[in-house]
Structures are given as C-alpha cells and as structure tokens.
Design an enzyme around this catalytic site. Sequence first.
Site, PDB file in Angstrom:
ATOM      1  N   ARG A 194       0.856  -1.183   0.000  1.00 47.26           N
ATOM      2  CA  ARG A 194       0.000   0.000   0.000  1.00 47.26           C
ATOM      3  C   ARG A 194       0.891   1.232   0.000  1.00 47.26           C
ATOM      4  NH1 ARG A 194      -3.512  -2.688  -1.486  1.00 47.26           N
ATOM      5  NH2 ARG A 194      -5.537  -3.128  -0.534  1.00 47.26           N
ATOM      6  N   GLU A 231      -3.831   7.325  -4.828  1.00 47.52           N
ATOM      7  CA  GLU A 231      -4.132   6.782  -6.167  1.00 47.52           C
ATOM      8  C   GLU A 231      -5.433   7.355  -6.704  1.00 47.52           C
ATOM      9  OE1 GLU A 231      -4.031   2.534  -5.665  1.00 47.52           O
ATOM     10  OE2 GLU A 231      -1.991   2.601  -4.896  1.00 47.52           O
ATOM     11  N   HIS A 253      -1.157   0.134  -9.878  1.00 45.93           N
ATOM     12  CA  HIS A 253      -1.818  -0.796  -8.955  1.00 45.93           C
ATOM     13  C   HIS A 253      -2.397  -1.999  -9.716  1.00 45.93           C
ATOM     14  CE1 HIS A 253      -4.005  -1.085  -4.815  1.00 45.93           C
ATOM     15  NE2 HIS A 253      -3.763  -2.288  -5.320  1.00 45.93           N
TER      16      HIS A 253
HETATM   17  C1  8YV Z   1      -6.985  -5.081  -6.048  1.00 44.98           C
HETATM   18  C2  8YV Z   1      -5.620  -4.947  -3.909  1.00 44.98           C
HETATM   19  O1  8YV Z   1      -6.634  -5.079  -7.376  1.00 44.98           O
HETATM   20  O2  8YV Z   1      -6.435  -7.019  -3.204  1.00 44.98           O
HETATM   21  C3  8YV Z   1      -6.045  -5.912  -2.877  1.00 44.98           C
HETATM   22  O3  8YV Z   1      -5.995  -5.548  -1.694  1.00 44.98           O
HETATM   23  O4  8YV Z   1      -5.147  -3.906  -3.619  1.00 44.98           O
HETATM   24  C4  8YV Z   1      -5.704  -5.311  -5.343  1.00 44.98           C
HETATM   25  O5  8YV Z   1      -5.479  -6.657  -5.525  1.00 44.98           O
HETATM   26  C5  8YV Z   1      -7.735  -3.886  -5.875  1.00 44.98           C
HETATM   27  O6  8YV Z   1      -8.034  -3.611  -4.587  1.00 44.98           O
HETATM   28  C6  8YV Z   1      -9.029  -4.014  -6.651  1.00 44.98           C
HETATM   29  O7  8YV Z   1      -9.764  -2.911  -6.421  1.00 44.98           O
END
Ligand code: 8YV
Length: 323
Positions: free
Chosen positions: A236, A265, A283
């Site tokens: 993150r 983001e 991301h």
């Molecule tokens: C996702 C992510 O692509 O799983 C997570 O926590 O950050 C990513 O894999 C994303 O959150 C999809 O919105």
Amino acid sequence: MTTATLPRILQIGRLPLPALEAELAAQFNVSCLADQPNPAAFLAAHGAQFSGVVTTASIGLKADVIAALPQLQVISSFGVGFDALDIDAAKARGVQVGYTPGVLNDCVADLAFGLMLDVSRGIAASDRFVRRGEWRQAKFALGTRVSGKRLGIVGMGRIGQAVAERAAGFRMEVGYHNRRPAEGCALSYFESLTALAQWADYLVLTVAGGAGTRHLVNDDVLSALGPNGYLINVARGSVVDEAALIAALAERRIAGAGLDVFADEPNVPDALMALDNVVLTPHTASATHETRRAMADLVLENLQAFYATGAVRVPVPGTAALP
Ligand code: 8YV
C-alpha cells in the site's frame, strides 16, 4: 425469483472485472451508488432497502455509508486488503465481511519480481530507448544484477511467502521483517526493519496497509537501504513516507524504486514521475485475467454463501462472529 424478490445489494463503485457486475446483476437486485446523480440523497431515500454491499479493496467502505444502511448484514469486498473498509463499524453492527485472500499471491509476487527486474535492468526504459531510435546511435546504460543479491521482505504473510519462493530461482539470500517471526518460516528473521534495510539489496513491501503500518518505511529506513538499495512496493502507498522516498530517490540516497501503489491513487506526484530511477505501475499487481476471475468468483461465493447459510465463505479475520 423475480428481481424484486432477490436480495438487495448496493454496489459502491465500478468493479475491476465488468463480467462480475453482470453476474451480480443476474443473481441479486443490484444498485450502483456511483451511478446515482446524488449518492447521499440516494442513500437517505433507499439505504434501508439494502442487506448487502459489494465493494473493492481500493474503494473500501466508510463508516458513514455503513450507518446509512440500517439493514446491512453482509459486505463482500474484491481484494485481500481491508484497510479502506471500516471493519470496526461493520463489527459493531455484527455485519459479516467477506474478502478474497490467497488467489492473488502468485500474481502479486510475479509483479514484485517484474518491478525488481525492471528497475535494475531498465526494461521499460530500454524499450523507450529502442522505440525512440536511439539504439542506432548509442548503447543502453549498464544495469544492476538481480540474481544472487539479498532480498528483504517486509511482511511474511501469504504474498511475502510467494515472493520468497521465487527468490530461490534467482539464488537470492532472503531475510524478512514481521511483527513477530512467522510460524514455520526458516528464513532469517530481522526484528528491526532498519537492520533488514541495511542488510538488503532489495526491500520488498508485502505488508498489510492501515494505521499500524503507516509510514513504516521512513527516512531512516531508506537511509539504511542506502545508495545501492532498491525499494519495491506492492503493498500500500500508505506504508511508505512518499515525500521521504521522493527525496531519497532524487538525491540518489537509494538506487531506485519499483512502485505499484501510491499514497493518493490514481494521483502520482509529478516529482516521482520526473525521476528516471523509478518504475511505476498503476496498482496492477493482481490485474491478470486469471487472478481477477478468481477474485470475482470469491466475491460471488461470499455473497451466495451468506444468503444461503448466514455466513460468508472467507471472512475477514475477526468479523465472522455469529450469535
Ligand atoms: C486489487 C488490492 O486489485 O487485493 C487488494 O488488496 O489492492 C488489489 O489486488 C484492488 O483492490 C481491486 O480494487
């Protein structure tokens, strides 16, 4: 069942797999909050109709939206991270929270290695060099060898372990930092993150986001990583003090960074984009057809299981308490 008799689900925003939106709409009576011209007015007028929510790790779910859904019983989130979900607010209401861990480990670890290779060998930069026609006049700058180097993993969960597995093929020495030694993990444990950064050539972040890890990687950690060290972040943006990182990169106090995640983001600071010792991806660590499909399946299964049995299939730890 007609649509009117299906469970009412509030989809908070656009989902990362369009097919999932269609599949949800076929099985539930879905409204999308982001499609409403006035989301607050929509919640005030219709909030009491919804027993379920679908969201993503990126979009999350805030306490004020949970409060506007008095009949809410289940949240199904697309993603493994739940730092953007107000878990305490959900728990206080006895709302079940399902998420999608496990199925994305390989793709996230693959991208961590992709970023490591790219920032060290200049894959994206040399692609731009070739396309600009510069190869006819010059040789591309030398890179840095990845194989055989020291890899420091921050967060030895499922994704950290998948990164460690891949390191064997690169004959890398692996050390890790975690809140406590990971059970059954034979790799070298560093109690101090700064000591791990000092030891490592590559510091790879796979730790969960949230208040407990905010700015874990600060100026001291970056200084310890040093001018030959690289930072890779597939966790993150909040885990890194981004201003300190930009300064360390600009002053070449660290060698480079490969970043899939950012503090705000999709806004990436201009100062970061101006640097040539950083590789940036939007991301996309879990963004493959295979993994996004598996995540979508879990989003559906969590909801289906809840409406069939009263319990989601894969609950966020601590949220499954049934009376
Ligand atoms: C996702 C992510 O692509 O799983 C997570 O926590 O950050 C990513 O894999 C994303 O959150 C999809 O919105």
